[in-house]
Design a protein around this motif. Sequence first.
Motif, mmCIF file in Angstrom:
data_model
loop_
_atom_site.group_PDB
_atom_site.id
_atom_site.type_symbol
_atom_site.label_atom_id
_atom_site.label_comp_id
_atom_site.label_asym_id
_atom_site.label_seq_id
_atom_site.Cartn_x
_atom_site.Cartn_y
_atom_site.Cartn_z
ATOM 1 N N GLU A 163 64.597 123.024 -10.019
ATOM 2 C CA GLU A 163 64.956 122.942 -10.719
ATOM 3 C C GLU A 163 66.897 123.543 -11.145
ATOM 4 O OE1 GLU A 163 66.557 124.137 -15.587
ATOM 5 O OE2 GLU A 163 65.757 125.107 -14.756
ATOM 6 N N ILE A 164 66.772 124.233 -10.309
ATOM 7 C CA ILE A 164 68.178 124.320 -9.565
ATOM 8 C C ILE A 164 68.692 122.850 -8.639
ATOM 9 C CG2 ILE A 164 69.785 125.937 -7.903
ATOM 10 C CD1 ILE A 164 68.759 127.779 -9.654
ATOM 11 N N GLU A 165 67.216 122.330 -7.884
ATOM 12 C CA GLU A 165 67.999 121.825 -7.076
ATOM 13 C C GLU A 165 67.692 120.431 -7.345
ATOM 14 O OE1 GLU A 165 66.106 119.739 -2.699
ATOM 15 O OE2 GLU A 165 64.816 121.053 -4.278
ATOM 16 N N ARG A 166 67.178 119.932 -9.184
ATOM 17 C CA ARG A 166 67.105 118.630 -9.377
ATOM 18 C C ARG A 166 68.956 118.192 -10.101
ATOM 19 N NH1 ARG A 166 62.048 119.776 -11.023
ATOM 20 N NH2 ARG A 166 63.001 121.149 -13.358
ATOM 21 N N HIS A 167 69.367 120.028 -10.655
ATOM 22 C CA HIS A 167 70.666 119.738 -11.408
ATOM 23 C C HIS A 167 71.916 119.626 -9.974
ATOM 24 C CE1 HIS A 167 70.539 121.318 -14.523
ATOM 25 N NE2 HIS A 167 69.583 121.959 -15.040
ATOM 26 N N LEU A 168 71.598 119.763 -9.031
ATOM 27 C CA LEU A 168 72.520 119.711 -7.801
ATOM 28 C C LEU A 168 72.356 118.336 -7.241
ATOM 29 C CD1 LEU A 168 74.200 120.706 -5.203
ATOM 30 C CD2 LEU A 168 72.707 121.177 -4.179
ATOM 31 N N ASP A 169 71.207 117.639 -7.702
ATOM 32 C CA ASP A 169 71.327 115.739 -7.289
ATOM 33 C C ASP A 169 71.782 115.497 -8.311
ATOM 34 O OD1 ASP A 169 69.031 116.306 -4.867
ATOM 35 O OD2 ASP A 169 67.976 116.096 -6.109
ATOM 36 N N ALA A 170 71.558 116.131 -9.306
ATOM 37 C CA ALA A 170 72.464 115.271 -10.640
ATOM 38 C C ALA A 170 74.138 115.608 -10.301
ATOM 39 C CB ALA A 170 72.107 115.665 -12.077
ATOM 40 N N MET A 171 74.919 116.530 -10.060
ATOM 41 C CA MET A 171 76.164 117.012 -9.182
ATOM 42 C C MET A 171 76.344 115.564 -8.686
ATOM 43 S SD MET A 171 76.251 120.771 -9.455
ATOM 44 C CE MET A 171 78.218 120.664 -8.931
ATOM 45 N N ARG A 172 75.702 115.396 -7.339
ATOM 46 C CA ARG A 172 76.310 114.303 -6.329
ATOM 47 C C ARG A 172 75.785 112.675 -6.701
ATOM 48 N NH1 ARG A 172 71.430 116.857 -3.421
ATOM 49 N NH2 ARG A 172 72.635 118.798 -2.200
ATOM 50 N N GLU A 173 75.282 112.814 -8.297
ATOM 51 C CA GLU A 173 74.848 111.600 -8.235
ATOM 52 C C GLU A 173 76.564 111.071 -9.060
ATOM 53 O OE1 GLU A 173 71.677 111.253 -10.388
ATOM 54 O OE2 GLU A 173 70.279 111.225 -8.701
ATOM 55 N N ALA A 174 76.880 112.488 -9.712
ATOM 56 C CA ALA A 174 77.813 112.778 -11.394
ATOM 57 C C ALA A 174 79.491 113.137 -10.236
ATOM 58 C CB ALA A 174 78.150 113.079 -11.800
ATOM 59 N N ARG A 175 79.715 113.075 -9.057
ATOM 60 C CA ARG A 175 80.489 112.906 -8.348
ATOM 61 C C ARG A 175 82.049 112.356 -8.279
ATOM 62 N NH1 ARG A 175 78.407 113.268 -2.630
ATOM 63 N NH2 ARG A 175 80.625 114.302 -2.326
ATOM 64 N N GLU A 176 81.558 111.792 -8.861
ATOM 65 C CA GLU A 176 83.059 110.613 -9.189
ATOM 66 C C GLU A 176 82.885 110.223 -11.137
ATOM 67 O OE1 GLU A 176 85.147 109.053 -6.829
ATOM 68 O OE2 GLU A 176 83.358 109.876 -6.015
ATOM 69 N N ASP A 177 82.553 111.868 -11.694
ATOM 70 C CA ASP A 177 82.732 111.520 -13.116
ATOM 71 C C ASP A 177 82.520 113.147 -13.089
ATOM 72 O OD1 ASP A 177 82.081 111.735 -15.499
ATOM 73 O OD2 ASP A 177 81.198 109.938 -15.604
ATOM 74 N N VAL A 178 84.402 113.381 -13.910
ATOM 75 C CA VAL A 178 84.534 114.315 -13.351
ATOM 76 C C VAL A 178 84.022 115.603 -14.296
ATOM 77 C CG1 VAL A 178 86.330 117.122 -14.262
ATOM 78 C CG2 VAL A 178 86.558 114.779 -12.821
ATOM 79 N N GLU A 179 84.025 115.046 -15.994
ATOM 80 C CA GLU A 179 83.015 115.529 -17.797
ATOM 81 C C GLU A 179 81.478 116.163 -16.269
ATOM 82 O OE1 GLU A 179 84.180 114.772 -20.635
ATOM 83 O OE2 GLU A 179 85.918 114.416 -20.371
ATOM 84 N N ARG A 180 80.968 114.468 -16.454
ATOM 85 C CA ARG A 180 79.988 114.950 -16.202
ATOM 86 C C ARG A 180 79.388 115.872 -14.749
ATOM 87 N NH1 ARG A 180 77.465 109.993 -14.137
ATOM 88 N NH2 ARG A 180 75.556 111.158 -13.434
ATOM 89 N N LEU A 181 80.238 116.001 -13.866
ATOM 90 C CA LEU A 181 80.194 116.793 -12.213
ATOM 91 C C LEU A 181 80.087 118.211 -12.717
ATOM 92 C CD1 LEU A 181 80.180 116.874 -9.470
ATOM 93 C CD2 LEU A 181 82.131 117.191 -9.489
ATOM 94 N N ASN A 182 80.728 118.476 -14.113
ATOM 95 C CA ASN A 182 81.028 120.251 -14.590
ATOM 96 C C ASN A 182 79.936 120.373 -15.136
ATOM 97 O OD1 ASN A 182 83.812 121.480 -13.836
ATOM 98 N ND2 ASN A 182 84.503 119.555 -14.105
#
Length: 146
Positions: free
Chosen positions: A26-45
């Motif tokens: 689950e933590i890895e899924r969140h990390l992957d989602a962070m990588r995908e959202a790197r250009e969107d500050v609100e999604r990244l956060n």
Amino acid sequence: MEVRRLLEPVATALAATRISDDQLAEIERHLDAMREAREDVERLNAHDAAFHRAVVEATGNETLLTVLEGISGRTLRARIWRGLVDTRVSDRTLAEHEAIFRALSVRDAALSQAAALLHVSNTEQWLKEHLRSGEALPWGMTTSGG
């Protein structure tokens, strides 16, 4: 941020000793989602917060989770602000979260604690420097409290 720095690294170390394979996934899924959202500050956060929540959930300590969620919620605006004004923050944030994930993956409590401490301390230091500069915060306050 100070309280978060005091509690979150210890919670991360505890998580390293208790984390299940499913929780790690689950933590890895969140990390992957962070990588995908790197250009969107609100999604990244949002994914950043979910990453940390999943880490603390892995401790199995509901009280600790409640305390840290309360603290994390109070620092969210500052973290979004950092993402908006610091163009390099997403790369650093991802690198710090990857280090936390790697340490959890090998169930190394000391390394997990150190990685979490570095991450939270870097965020806290950045915020302190910008508050000292006297610039207005995005939610209408200044460093003088106005």
